[in-house]
Scaffold this active site. Structure first.
Site, PDB file in Angstrom:
ATOM      1  CG  HIS A   1      -3.615   0.389  -8.284  1.00  0.00           C
ATOM      2  ND1 HIS A   1      -4.943   0.292  -7.975  1.00  0.00           N
ATOM      3  CD2 HIS A   1      -3.064   1.229  -7.370  1.00  0.00           C
ATOM      4  CE1 HIS A   1      -5.195   1.056  -6.931  1.00  0.00           C
ATOM      5  NE2 HIS A   1      -4.070   1.625  -6.540  1.00  0.00           N
TER       6      HIS A   1
ATOM      7  CG  HIS B   1      -2.063   0.869   1.287  1.00  0.00           C
ATOM      8  ND1 HIS B   1      -2.447   1.653   0.240  1.00  0.00           N
ATOM      9  CD2 HIS B   1      -2.924   1.158   2.307  1.00  0.00           C
ATOM     10  CE1 HIS B   1      -3.489   2.390   0.605  1.00  0.00           C
ATOM     11  NE2 HIS B   1      -3.794   2.119   1.861  1.00  0.00           N
TER      12      HIS B   1
ATOM     13  CG  ASP C   1       2.874   5.116  -4.131  1.00  0.00           C
ATOM     14  OD1 ASP C   1       2.810   6.328  -3.886  1.00  0.00           O
ATOM     15  OD2 ASP C   1       2.093   4.291  -3.667  1.00  0.00           O
TER      16      ASP C   1
HETATM   17  N1  CMC Z   1       5.719  -7.084 -10.400  1.00  0.00           N
HETATM   18  C1  CMC Z   1       5.621  -8.277 -11.028  1.00  0.00           C
HETATM   19  N2  CMC Z   1       4.482  -8.982 -11.166  1.00  0.00           N
HETATM   20  C2  CMC Z   1       3.377  -8.441 -10.629  1.00  0.00           C
HETATM   21  C3  CMC Z   1       3.387  -7.191  -9.949  1.00  0.00           C
HETATM   22  C4  CMC Z   1       4.603  -6.506  -9.861  1.00  0.00           C
HETATM   23  N3  CMC Z   1       4.669  -5.329  -9.245  1.00  0.00           N
HETATM   24  N4  CMC Z   1       2.134  -6.905  -9.539  1.00  0.00           N
HETATM   25  C5  CMC Z   1       1.360  -7.921  -9.905  1.00  0.00           C
HETATM   26  N5  CMC Z   1       2.108  -8.847 -10.572  1.00  0.00           N
HETATM   27  C6  CMC Z   1       1.603 -10.090 -11.198  1.00  0.00           C
HETATM   28  C7  CMC Z   1       1.309 -11.145 -10.126  1.00  0.00           C
HETATM   29  O1  CMC Z   1       2.426 -11.997  -9.945  1.00  0.00           O
HETATM   30  C8  CMC Z   1       0.128 -11.849 -10.733  1.00  0.00           C
HETATM   31  O2  CMC Z   1       0.599 -12.758 -11.717  1.00  0.00           O
HETATM   32  P1  CMC Z   1      -0.216 -14.138 -11.986  1.00  0.00           P
HETATM   33  O3  CMC Z   1      -1.584 -13.731 -12.431  1.00  0.00           O
HETATM   34  O4  CMC Z   1       0.589 -14.798 -13.036  1.00  0.00           O
HETATM   35  O5  CMC Z   1      -0.224 -14.858 -10.665  1.00  0.00           O
HETATM   36  C9  CMC Z   1      -0.642 -10.767 -11.471  1.00  0.00           C
HETATM   37  O6  CMC Z   1       0.342  -9.761 -11.792  1.00  0.00           O
HETATM   38  C10 CMC Z   1      -1.771 -10.125 -10.634  1.00  0.00           C
HETATM   39  O7  CMC Z   1      -1.232  -9.733  -9.361  1.00  0.00           O
HETATM   40  P2  CMC Z   1      -2.044  -9.725  -8.020  1.00  0.00           P
HETATM   41  O8  CMC Z   1      -1.085  -9.729  -6.873  1.00  0.00           O
HETATM   42  O9  CMC Z   1      -3.087 -10.816  -8.062  1.00  0.00           O
HETATM   43  O10 CMC Z   1      -2.784  -8.337  -8.130  1.00  0.00           O
HETATM   44  P3  CMC Z   1      -3.431  -7.532  -6.934  1.00  0.00           P
HETATM   45  O11 CMC Z   1      -4.492  -6.721  -7.547  1.00  0.00           O
HETATM   46  O12 CMC Z   1      -3.825  -8.435  -5.812  1.00  0.00           O
HETATM   47  O13 CMC Z   1      -2.209  -6.653  -6.400  1.00  0.00           O
HETATM   48  C11 CMC Z   1      -0.706  -4.873  -6.016  1.00  0.00           C
HETATM   49  C12 CMC Z   1      -2.035  -5.296  -6.649  1.00  0.00           C
HETATM   50  C13 CMC Z   1      -0.603  -3.342  -6.077  1.00  0.00           C
HETATM   51  C14 CMC Z   1      -0.661  -5.293  -4.531  1.00  0.00           C
HETATM   52  C15 CMC Z   1       0.453  -5.543  -6.814  1.00  0.00           C
HETATM   53  O14 CMC Z   1       0.407  -5.149  -8.170  1.00  0.00           O
HETATM   54  C16 CMC Z   1       1.817  -5.223  -6.196  1.00  0.00           C
HETATM   55  O15 CMC Z   1       2.241  -5.931  -5.283  1.00  0.00           O
HETATM   56  N6  CMC Z   1       2.514  -4.153  -6.729  1.00  0.00           N
HETATM   57  C17 CMC Z   1       3.754  -3.725  -6.157  1.00  0.00           C
HETATM   58  C18 CMC Z   1       3.465  -2.881  -4.906  1.00  0.00           C
HETATM   59  C19 CMC Z   1       2.956  -1.498  -5.262  1.00  0.00           C
HETATM   60  O16 CMC Z   1       3.501  -0.810  -6.102  1.00  0.00           O
HETATM   61  N7  CMC Z   1       1.883  -1.065  -4.535  1.00  0.00           N
HETATM   62  C20 CMC Z   1       1.365   0.303  -4.625  1.00  0.00           C
HETATM   63  C21 CMC Z   1       0.019   0.401  -5.235  1.00  0.00           C
HETATM   64  S1  CMC Z   1      -0.371   2.131  -5.612  1.00  0.00           S
HETATM   65  C22 CMC Z   1      -0.493   2.904  -4.081  1.00  0.00           C
HETATM   66  C23 CMC Z   1      -1.733   2.580  -3.343  1.00  0.00           C
HETATM   67  O17 CMC Z   1      -2.831   2.912  -3.846  1.00  0.00           O
HETATM   68  O18 CMC Z   1      -1.628   2.031  -2.231  1.00  0.00           O
END
Ligand code: CMC
Length: 429
Positions: free
Chosen positions: A306, A265, A363
């Site tokens: 995201h 987050h 971010d």
């Molecule tokens: N790098 C590499 N692969 C990724 C990433 C990433 N940053 N984010 C998602 N993926 C892949 C993940 O491995 C998954 O692959 P598969 O479908 O093959 O298993 C797919 O994309 C979907 O990911 P998810 O974790 O199911 O997606 P989510 O919606 O649950 O997670 C997230 C969203 C923001 C937690 C995630 O993208 C992440 O961990 N990003 C890095 C942390 C980050 O930058 N967070 C800040 C968000 S913006 C500020 C805010 O609003 O808080």
């Protein structure tokens, strides 16, 4: 028009007819509130498809990259308003007249000082404590200083709390920074704008006043605007849940600060910079991109992806522009910024990121700007918390304004053991 209904059947037998509610935009929602009485709960860990409340504050269409506060588009607000105007809009539901704006700025400006005794709280922290740890503690402690506005049933008192929080957050954030580097606290200045004043409290020292560059103040203000609210994200939902028990606003906002701290987050901007430092050089970008794509490697590209935006993050679009403006204006040569730009290019062109719709998020760029301004990495999430305070307050206030508000109490799918015989320890027999 007849109300739409969803019918729920279990093993072919209809068990419930559920009303479908429509908002002004976004997916319709199936009202499952009566389902518990039919012997069923719904199961949605992570709230992937659950609306936890009705809200009039912020609308996001993640597929189309839309973000609006009280109906105003985020890029309009970022380009044409300042942060305090956005705060007014979030808290009051409409854009202010000039007079309302002037009054609001006056109120916030006159609440920026903190009780002198609050400064002593910092002495209880180790100087190397993370500033988010200090923020959690000191924000919670505000409830012990400002007793006169803790009747949460009174909207005027709720607004006064919100004004105090919005006004005092930059002061507390800057105090956390000053304490961590062993410099004296710097008092707020009423002749400066909100963003200028924050930079002043961060970087001035008694021996020398910091000269605030208009470009950096504008960039700072944009960072505040772009983080001001984001509907029912983890920290806002935390504030609502804490507030649903009737807890005081300072305690609720401290809970929001804690929730924001995580790297998935608000901690992502800090994690992003740490990652850039780990990559270290443009020549290693491909290696880290390969790691992010490797399923057996837990590494993720911080600042990418995201939960809601699966097309692009509209905040990132504005932030990207500001980021390039700031880097150009400052003429900064920093290898980490080169790494960031190389990473942005690779990730935007790589089929893995394109297919999974993983774009640089707000971010990614805010971290780069903050670094260019000279703000240390450990302060990034603090600045996010400072900016988001108005969003948290607006949601908390909205929740308490809505009639029939109930304490938030999720259900569960119990998968543990049952009815085991308990054998007391020999010493307790
Ligand atoms: N790098 C590499 N692969 C990724 C990433 C990433 N940053 N984010 C998602 N993926 C892949 C993940 O491995 C998954 O692959 P598969 O479908 O093959 O298993 C797919 O994309 C979907 O990911 P998810 O974790 O199911 O997606 P989510 O919606 O649950 O997670 C997230 C969203 C923001 C937690 C995630 O993208 C992440 O961990 N990003 C890095 C942390 C980050 O930058 N967070 C800040 C968000 S913006 C500020 C805010 O609003 O808080």
């Amino acid at each position: 028009m007849a109300e739409s209904k969803a019918t729920l059947s279990v093993d072919g037998k209809e068990i419930a007819e559920l009303p479908i509610l429509s908002g002004t935009a976004g997916n319709d929602v199936i009202d499952i509130r009566t389902l518990g009485s039919k012997g069923y709960f719904t199961y949605d860990p992570g709230f992937l498809a659950t609306a936890s409340c009705e809200s009039e504050i912020t609308f996001i269409d993640g597929g189309k990259g839309v973000l609006q506060h009280r109906g105003y588009a985020i890029d309009d607000l970022a380009k044409k308003a300042d942060y305090l105007e956005v705060c007014y809009i979030l808290l009051n539901g409409k854009a202010p007249s000039q007079e309302e704006y002037n009054d609001f700025v006056n109120i916030i400006t006159n609440h920026t000082m903190v009780h002198e005794q609050l400064a002593h709280f910092f002495q209880g922290f180790r100087p190397d404590a993370h500033p988010m740890a200090m923020l959690c503690g000191v924000v919670g402690a505000l409830s012990s200083f400002y007793h006169d506005d803790l009747d949460i049933a009174d909207r005027n008192q709720r607004l006064r709390c919100a004004h105090r929080l919005v006004a005092k957050m930059p002061t507390i954030a800057a105090m956390a920074y000053k304490y961590s580097i062993g410099q004296p606290f710097v008092y707020p200045r009423n002749d400066l704008s909100y963003a200028e004043n924050f930079l002043h409290m961060m970087f001035s020292v008694p021996a020398e006043e910091y000269k605030v560059s208009p470009t950096l103040a504008r960039a700072m203000d944009r960072i505040f605007i772009l983080h001001a609210d984001h509907e029912q994200n983890a920290s806002t939902s935390t504030v609502r849940l804490a507030g649903s028990s009737g807890a005081n606003p300072y305690a609720c906002i401290a809970a929001g600060v804690a929730s924001l701290w995580g790297p998935a987050h608000g901690g992502a901007n800090e994690a992003c910079l740490t990652m850039l430092e780990e990559i270290g050089d443009v020549s290693r970008v491909d290696e880290f991109v390969a790691r992010a794509k490797d399923k057996s490697d837990p590494f993720r590209l911080m600042g990418f992806g995201h939960r809601v935006y699966k097309n692009f993050d509209p905040r990132a679009t504005v932030m990207r522009e500001t980021c390039h403006e700031v880097l150009k204006e400052l003429g900064i040569q920093d290898p980490l910024l080169d790494v960031a730009m190389a990473l942005e290019k690779v990730a935007l062109e790589d089929p893995y990121f394109i297919e999974k719709k993983l774009y640089p998020n707000v971010d990614f760029y805010s971290g780069i700007i903050l670094k260019a301004i000279g703000i240390p990495t450990s302060m990034f999430t603090v600045i996010f918390a400072l900016s988001r305070t108005v969003g948290w307050c607006s949601h908390w206030d909205e929740m308490l304004t809505q009639p029939g508000q109930k304490i938030g109490r999720p259900r569960q799918n119990y998968t543990g053991e049952l009815n085991k015989e308990f054998t007391p320890l020999d010493s307790h027999k």
